[in-house]
Design a protein around this motif. Structure first.
Motif, PDB file in Angstrom:
ATOM      1  N   GLU A 284       0.833  -1.211   0.000  1.00  0.00           N
ATOM      2  CA  GLU A 284       0.000   0.000   0.000  1.00  0.00           C
ATOM      3  C   GLU A 284       0.861   1.252   0.000  1.00  0.00           C
ATOM      4  OE1 GLU A 284      -2.273   3.350   1.488  1.00  0.00           O
ATOM      5  OE2 GLU A 284      -0.733   2.293   2.661  1.00  0.00           O
ATOM      6  N   ARG A 285       1.902   1.262   0.812  1.00  0.00           N
ATOM      7  CA  ARG A 285       2.804   2.424   0.832  1.00  0.00           C
ATOM      8  C   ARG A 285       3.486   2.624  -0.508  1.00  0.00           C
ATOM      9  NH1 ARG A 285       4.348   0.214   5.865  1.00  0.00           N
ATOM     10  NH2 ARG A 285       6.253  -0.603   4.880  1.00  0.00           N
ATOM     11  N   LEU A 286       3.798   1.531  -1.167  1.00  0.00           N
ATOM     12  CA  LEU A 286       4.529   1.600  -2.429  1.00  0.00           C
ATOM     13  C   LEU A 286       3.641   2.015  -3.595  1.00  0.00           C
ATOM     14  CD1 LEU A 286       7.298   0.950  -3.814  1.00  0.00           C
ATOM     15  CD2 LEU A 286       6.378  -1.345  -4.248  1.00  0.00           C
ATOM     16  N   LEU A 287       2.388   1.542  -3.624  1.00  0.00           N
ATOM     17  CA  LEU A 287       1.558   1.678  -4.817  1.00  0.00           C
ATOM     18  C   LEU A 287       0.403   2.660  -4.690  1.00  0.00           C
ATOM     19  CD1 LEU A 287       1.309  -2.110  -5.779  1.00  0.00           C
ATOM     20  CD2 LEU A 287       2.831  -0.385  -6.763  1.00  0.00           C
ATOM     21  N   ASN A 288      -0.040   2.968  -3.481  1.00  0.00           N
ATOM     22  CA  ASN A 288      -1.221   3.817  -3.314  1.00  0.00           C
ATOM     23  C   ASN A 288      -0.840   5.294  -3.429  1.00  0.00           C
ATOM     24  OD1 ASN A 288      -3.830   4.630  -2.890  1.00  0.00           O
ATOM     25  ND2 ASN A 288      -3.797   4.267  -0.676  1.00  0.00           N
ATOM     26  N   ARG A 289      -0.450   5.665  -4.617  1.00  0.00           N
ATOM     27  CA  ARG A 289      -0.067   7.044  -4.906  1.00  0.00           C
ATOM     28  C   ARG A 289      -0.140   7.279  -6.415  1.00  0.00           C
ATOM     29  NH1 ARG A 289       6.175   6.998  -3.114  1.00  0.00           N
ATOM     30  NH2 ARG A 289       5.232   5.913  -1.326  1.00  0.00           N
ATOM     31  N   GLY A 290      -0.300   8.496  -6.801  1.00  0.00           N
ATOM     32  CA  GLY A 290      -0.281   8.835  -8.221  1.00  0.00           C
ATOM     33  C   GLY A 290      -1.494   8.306  -8.978  1.00  0.00           C
ATOM     34  N   LYS A 291      -1.281   7.983 -10.246  1.00  0.00           N
ATOM     35  CA  LYS A 291      -2.364   7.536 -11.123  1.00  0.00           C
ATOM     36  C   LYS A 291      -2.582   6.020 -11.027  1.00  0.00           C
ATOM     37  CE  LYS A 291      -1.464  11.156 -14.577  1.00  0.00           C
ATOM     38  NZ  LYS A 291      -1.133  11.423 -15.997  1.00  0.00           N
ATOM     39  N   TYR A 292      -3.696   5.583 -11.627  1.00  0.00           N
ATOM     40  CA  TYR A 292      -4.037   4.157 -11.780  1.00  0.00           C
ATOM     41  C   TYR A 292      -4.111   3.413 -10.452  1.00  0.00           C
ATOM     42  CZ  TYR A 292      -2.303   5.586 -16.371  1.00  0.00           C
ATOM     43  OH  TYR A 292      -2.073   6.258 -17.534  1.00  0.00           O
ATOM     44  N   ARG A 293      -4.645   4.066  -9.437  1.00  0.00           N
ATOM     45  CA  ARG A 293      -4.708   3.419  -8.121  1.00  0.00           C
ATOM     46  C   ARG A 293      -5.643   2.215  -8.121  1.00  0.00           C
ATOM     47  NH1 ARG A 293      -4.277   7.982  -3.340  1.00  0.00           N
ATOM     48  NH2 ARG A 293      -2.744   9.312  -4.367  1.00  0.00           N
ATOM     49  N   LEU A 294      -6.729   2.288  -8.856  1.00  0.00           N
ATOM     50  CA  LEU A 294      -7.643   1.148  -8.934  1.00  0.00           C
ATOM     51  C   LEU A 294      -6.934  -0.066  -9.519  1.00  0.00           C
ATOM     52  CD1 LEU A 294     -10.513  -0.027  -8.704  1.00  0.00           C
ATOM     53  CD2 LEU A 294     -10.972   0.867 -10.992  1.00  0.00           C
ATOM     54  N   LEU A 295      -6.195   0.134 -10.603  1.00  0.00           N
ATOM     55  CA  LEU A 295      -5.467  -0.952 -11.252  1.00  0.00           C
ATOM     56  C   LEU A 295      -4.368  -1.495 -10.339  1.00  0.00           C
ATOM     57  CD1 LEU A 295      -4.769  -2.680 -13.723  1.00  0.00           C
ATOM     58  CD2 LEU A 295      -3.346  -0.787 -14.542  1.00  0.00           C
ATOM     59  N   LYS A 296      -3.619  -0.587  -9.727  1.00  0.00           N
ATOM     60  CA  LYS A 296      -2.514  -1.032  -8.873  1.00  0.00           C
ATOM     61  C   LYS A 296      -3.030  -1.773  -7.635  1.00  0.00           C
ATOM     62  CE  LYS A 296      -0.601   3.107  -8.766  1.00  0.00           C
ATOM     63  NZ  LYS A 296       0.359   4.209  -8.482  1.00  0.00           N
ATOM     64  N   GLY A 297      -4.124  -1.285  -7.066  1.00  0.00           N
ATOM     65  CA  GLY A 297      -4.689  -1.985  -5.916  1.00  0.00           C
ATOM     66  C   GLY A 297      -5.220  -3.358  -6.287  1.00  0.00           C
ATOM     67  N   GLY A 298      -5.821  -3.461  -7.482  1.00  0.00           N
ATOM     68  CA  GLY A 298      -6.316  -4.746  -7.949  1.00  0.00           C
ATOM     69  C   GLY A 298      -5.191  -5.735  -8.192  1.00  0.00           C
ATOM     70  N   LEU A 299      -4.125  -5.269  -8.812  1.00  0.00           N
ATOM     71  CA  LEU A 299      -2.971  -6.136  -9.064  1.00  0.00           C
ATOM     72  C   LEU A 299      -2.340  -6.600  -7.758  1.00  0.00           C
ATOM     73  CD1 LEU A 299      -1.252  -4.308 -12.080  1.00  0.00           C
ATOM     74  CD2 LEU A 299      -2.483  -6.492 -12.127  1.00  0.00           C
ATOM     75  N   LEU A 300      -2.272  -5.697  -6.782  1.00  0.00           N
ATOM     76  CA  LEU A 300      -1.731  -6.073  -5.478  1.00  0.00           C
ATOM     77  C   LEU A 300      -2.559  -7.189  -4.856  1.00  0.00           C
ATOM     78  CD1 LEU A 300       0.252  -5.233  -3.060  1.00  0.00           C
ATOM     79  CD2 LEU A 300      -1.756  -4.035  -2.172  1.00  0.00           C
ATOM     80  N   ALA A 301      -3.873  -7.018  -4.855  1.00  0.00           N
ATOM     81  CA  ALA A 301      -4.751  -8.011  -4.229  1.00  0.00           C
ATOM     82  C   ALA A 301      -4.646  -9.366  -4.920  1.00  0.00           C
ATOM     83  CB  ALA A 301      -6.199  -7.509  -4.249  1.00  0.00           C
ATOM     84  N   VAL A 302      -4.747  -9.375  -6.249  1.00  0.00           N
ATOM     85  CA  VAL A 302      -4.725 -10.633  -7.003  1.00  0.00           C
ATOM     86  C   VAL A 302      -3.370 -11.317  -6.884  1.00  0.00           C
ATOM     87  CG1 VAL A 302      -4.916 -11.646  -9.299  1.00  0.00           C
ATOM     88  CG2 VAL A 302      -6.536  -9.877  -8.587  1.00  0.00           C
ATOM     89  N   SER A 303      -2.291 -10.551  -6.950  1.00  0.00           N
ATOM     90  CA  SER A 303      -0.955 -11.153  -6.862  1.00  0.00           C
ATOM     91  C   SER A 303      -0.707 -11.761  -5.486  1.00  0.00           C
ATOM     92  CB  SER A 303       0.119 -10.114  -7.182  1.00  0.00           C
ATOM     93  OG  SER A 303       0.108  -9.054  -6.249  1.00  0.00           O
ATOM     94  N   TYR A 304      -1.144 -11.090  -4.429  1.00  0.00           N
ATOM     95  CA  TYR A 304      -0.964 -11.647  -3.085  1.00  0.00           C
ATOM     96  C   TYR A 304      -1.789 -12.916  -2.909  1.00  0.00           C
ATOM     97  CZ  TYR A 304       1.680  -7.686  -1.164  1.00  0.00           C
ATOM     98  OH  TYR A 304       2.644  -6.752  -0.886  1.00  0.00           O
ATOM     99  N   MET A 305      -3.008 -12.929  -3.442  1.00  0.00           N
ATOM    100  CA  MET A 305      -3.836 -14.133  -3.384  1.00  0.00           C
ATOM    101  C   MET A 305      -3.155 -15.291  -4.103  1.00  0.00           C
ATOM    102  SD  MET A 305      -7.516 -12.401  -4.198  1.00  0.00           S
ATOM    103  CE  MET A 305      -8.177 -13.982  -4.765  1.00  0.00           C
TER     104      MET A 305
END
Length: 342
Positions: free
Chosen positions: A50-71
């Motif tokens: 979250e600290r690394l990716l929750n910034r700038g543009k494309y937050r929806l995409l980055k958050g989705g990729l984080l969730a799916v990759s961790y799963m």
């Protein structure tokens, strides 16, 4: 050879036995305080991402990729670990190492049970709820501090009634999230499914809020959590009514369960509200923002220590019922799948 034949016949019941041992450990000790908890590792992974990716543009995409990759990471790494154990077990059978077979079998049961134990969360929440009710009876400020350990809402301005309500709401939700849902996914997908569910649940609890910071970044995680809990939440509510002998409240649960802002949390909350004849919900602050939730239930009355005890008895009965159903389902499923090979 008799021992080996017994182990082969017993094999389909191995996961169910481990689940039973894990439930006994949770019933006796709750979360292993003082030891590193595997959920803490999930939390640190999520916080780092979250600290690394929750910034700038494309937050929806980055958050989705984080969730799916961790799963994917937790599911396939767990599955790979189990396959490695099975291959080693098969190797011991091939070489005929009887001592190694027995030792490894007992070691595997122990480790498997301990891992399952880490992902059940029934007893600890019950203890926390008891401490909330005891604390708020001593002083309102102590009750606020105690309930802040188990809820995400801001507690500084809660009344005594709101403290007790928050504790019982959390108790009913945790019955689904902490016991029924993990067992449900264990029944269908084994340990990989159970651990993946806990990752989904942890993602939602950390980034699934509808606040300015998380509304885009955590949206995919929240939706996945909604899907993962859709059946378990409704099964939980049904079992709560069943063990209470109040199946007549089913229309009440169906009416109020869908009013919750969450598509799932409202059902166990509605079941408990109906059984206790009380009211949950209302407006609360989360991270400084007021979030309005519809009321669940009809009777706005003071909650008592006896209400808490009754809610805990319901939780315990549902735990036992879900445990028995999961063990039976898992044993039958594995027996059917593995019968051609045993």
């Amino acid at each position: 050879m008799i021992l080996i034949d017994f182990l082969l016949i017993f094999f389909p019941f191995f996961p169910s036995l481990c689940l039973f041992f894990a439930w006994l450990l949770d019933r006796r000790w709750g979360d292993p305080a003082g030891f590193f908890h595997l959920i803490v590792a999930f939390g640190r992974m999520i916080a780092f991402g979250e600290r690394l990716l929750n910034r700038g543009k494309y937050r929806l995409l980055k958050g989705g990729l984080l969730a799916v990759s961790y799963m994917a990471i937790v599911f396939f790494s767990t599955a790979l670990a189990i396959l490695s154990l099975l291959f080693f077990f098969y190797y011991l059978f091939v070489v005929g190492d009887l001592f190694g077979i027995v030792f490894f079998f007992l070691l595997t049961i122990t480790l498997y049970s301990i891992v399952l134990f880490y992902y059940l969360a029934g007893t600890t929440l019950i203890r926390e709820v008891k401490m909330v009710f005891a604390a708020v009876d001593r002083s309102l400020e102590e009750g606020r501090q105690q309930v802040s350990r188990i809820v995400g809402r801001d507690t500084a301005a809660l009344s005594a009634q709101e403290v007790r309500t928050a504790a019982l709401e959390t108790l009913s939700e945790n019955l689904s999230d902490g016991v029924v849902a993990p067992m449900f996914w264990f029944g269908w997908l084994g340990l990989p499914g159970m651990i993946t569910y806990k990752m989904i649940n942890t993602l939602d609890s950390m980034i699934g809020y509808k606040t300015e910071r998380y509304i885009r970044f955590g949206r995919v995680a929240a939706k996945i959590d909604d899907v993962a809990n859709f059946l378990p939440a409704r099964i939980t509510a049904l079992m709560m009514l069943l063990v209470s002998g109040r199946l007549d409240l089913l229309p009440f649960v169906l009416r109020y369960g869908k009013k919750h802002t969450s598509p799932n949390s409202g059902y166990p909350e509605a079941a408990l509200a109906g059984i206790l004849n009380c009211r949950f919900g209302g407006t609360h602050d989360y991270f400084g923002e007021a979030i309005s939730k519809p009321y669940i239930g009809e009777t706005d009355r003071v909650l008592t220590y006896e209400d808490m005890q009754r809610a805990i008895r319901i939780n315990r009965r549902v735990e036992v019922l879900m445990l028995l159903l999961t063990m039976l389902f898992h044993a039958v499923l594995l027996s059917f799948v593995l019968s051609p090979y045993l």
